[in-house]
Design a protein around this motif. Structure first.
Motif, short mmCIF file in Angstrom:
data_model
loop_
_atom_site.label_atom_id
_atom_site.label_comp_id
_atom_site.label_asym_id
_atom_site.label_seq_id
_atom_site.Cartn_x
_atom_site.Cartn_y
_atom_site.Cartn_z
N LEU A 184 49.72 44.34 41.77
CA LEU A 184 49.30 44.98 43.11
C LEU A 184 49.39 46.48 42.32
O LEU A 184 50.81 47.06 41.94
CB LEU A 184 50.29 44.54 44.09
CG LEU A 184 50.46 45.93 45.17
CD1 LEU A 184 49.19 45.65 45.34
CD2 LEU A 184 51.74 45.75 45.96
N TYR A 204 41.92 42.76 37.59
CA TYR A 204 42.37 42.24 38.18
C TYR A 204 43.09 42.51 39.71
O TYR A 204 43.60 41.52 40.42
CB TYR A 204 42.13 40.68 37.80
CG TYR A 204 40.87 40.41 37.70
CD1 TYR A 204 39.58 39.56 38.56
CD2 TYR A 204 40.59 39.70 36.37
CE1 TYR A 204 38.89 39.28 38.26
CE2 TYR A 204 39.29 39.71 35.84
CZ TYR A 204 38.65 38.95 36.28
OH TYR A 204 36.96 38.44 36.45
N GLU A 206 44.82 43.94 42.40
CA GLU A 206 45.10 44.51 43.86
C GLU A 206 44.99 45.79 44.27
O GLU A 206 45.79 45.64 43.83
CB GLU A 206 45.11 43.35 45.04
CG GLU A 206 44.76 41.82 44.38
CD GLU A 206 43.86 41.43 45.22
OE1 GLU A 206 43.20 42.15 46.31
OE2 GLU A 206 43.62 41.17 44.37
N PHE A 229 49.42 42.16 50.53
CA PHE A 229 48.96 42.20 48.20
C PHE A 229 48.32 40.18 49.04
O PHE A 229 47.50 39.45 48.50
CB PHE A 229 49.77 41.63 47.46
CG PHE A 229 49.85 41.03 46.63
CD1 PHE A 229 48.55 41.78 45.80
CD2 PHE A 229 50.91 40.43 46.43
CE1 PHE A 229 49.00 41.06 44.09
CE2 PHE A 229 51.09 39.49 45.24
CZ PHE A 229 50.40 39.58 44.18
N ARG A 232 45.96 38.12 50.23
CA ARG A 232 44.84 37.51 49.51
C ARG A 232 44.42 36.80 48.95
O ARG A 232 45.15 36.07 48.44
CB ARG A 232 44.85 39.19 48.99
CG ARG A 232 44.85 40.60 49.98
CD ARG A 232 44.89 41.53 48.85
NE ARG A 232 44.97 42.84 49.47
CZ ARG A 232 44.42 44.15 49.40
NH1 ARG A 232 43.77 44.28 48.26
NH2 ARG A 232 44.89 45.33 49.32
N ARG A 234 43.07 35.24 45.68
CA ARG A 234 43.06 36.46 44.00
C ARG A 234 42.39 35.14 43.55
O ARG A 234 42.88 34.13 42.48
CB ARG A 234 44.32 36.54 43.34
CG ARG A 234 45.08 37.46 44.21
CD ARG A 234 46.18 38.00 43.86
NE ARG A 234 46.23 39.04 42.37
CZ ARG A 234 46.34 39.23 41.37
NH1 ARG A 234 47.72 38.34 41.06
NH2 ARG A 234 45.89 40.40 40.29
#
Length: 245
Positions: A184, A204, A206, A229, A232, A234
């Motif tokens: 994050l 990758y 966020e 976060f 989401r 992933r």
């Protein structure tokens, strides 16, 4: 908001671009360094919040290689503030079982500043909780250049063959080799860019952008970013169907 956080799916590494100190000061009719001084409380809050939750790594973008081009009086004030803050915060770091680390061209810092930083890193090395990493005189492109030079030297010496250069080898030559990639990234002040920060590591990651200026950033804002976060999906290049199966 804190009660909404799932402690089983915490991001293990959070990176933060602490933006908006100067604008915060200007809004109050003060010099930019006033914003930097008041940013210390935000650093304390977020480091403490991460430690309490169980986040393992927190990396703060404190001073970029590009920041050296700022007015000399602001740079000098920032360096002096850094020296004093590091010395003052050691008892709090011990209290929170926090280990200090740093990435970047530390040798380019003023001698006094670099020594205080190294002393604090040594003094907190045995703490086993959160690792608080300061990115100082750092930029992603600079880090990649240094990694490429180191690998090129090994190829020239015959220690590494060109066909052996892999993603893992490059990662092993970065300053963050002992940390997982950030899951994050939080950037304050409403700016929506990553500003040459952890370019390799954030493939990758966020991204979470907030209008809050850094001196006003508090634990509640950290919790908001973590909750966002955790909502989401992933996928890391896969499809949603693949993840569900």
């Amino acid at each position: 908001m804190k009660e909404s956080i799932n402690l089983d799916t915490l991001p293990q590494h959070i990176a933060v671009i602490m933006d908006g100190n100067g604008r915060w000061a200007e809004q109050k009719g003060a010099m930019r360094v006033f914003g930097h001084r008041n940013a210390i409380k935000a650093v304390r809050e977020i480091a403490e919040g991460c430690a309490e939750l169980g986040v393992k790594y927190l990396t703060l973008y404190a001073f970029s290689t590009e920041n050296w081009s700022r007015p000399a009086d602001e740079v000098n004030a920032l360096m002096e503030l850094l020296v004093n803050t590091i010395a003052d915060e050691i008892p709090t770091l011990h209290k929170n079982n926090t280990r200090l680390a740093a990435i970047g061209d530390i040798d380019s810092l003023p001698t006094k500043c670099a020594q205080k930083l190294r002393d604090a890193i040594t003094e907190t090395a045995t703490n086993t909780g959160l690792t608080l990493c300061l990115a100082l005189s750092y930029s992603g492109r600079w880090e990649l250049k240094e990694a490429m030079k180191a690998i090129a030297d090994k190829v020239a010496q015959g220690a590494v063959k060109t066909e052996e250069i892999s993603l893992e080898l490059i990662s092993a030559h970065l300053h963050t080799k002992d940390m997982p990639d950030p899951e994050l990234l939080i950037r304050t002040s409403g700016e929506m860019r990553i500003s040459n920060f952890l370019l390799w590591q954030m493939a990758y990651t966020e991204l979470f952008f907030t209008e809050v200026l850094w001196p006003d950033f508090r634990k509640e804002h950290l919790y908001e970013a973590i909750v966002d976060f955790q909502k989401r999906e992933r996928r890391f290049g896969k499809t949603s169907a693949q993840l569900k199966s």
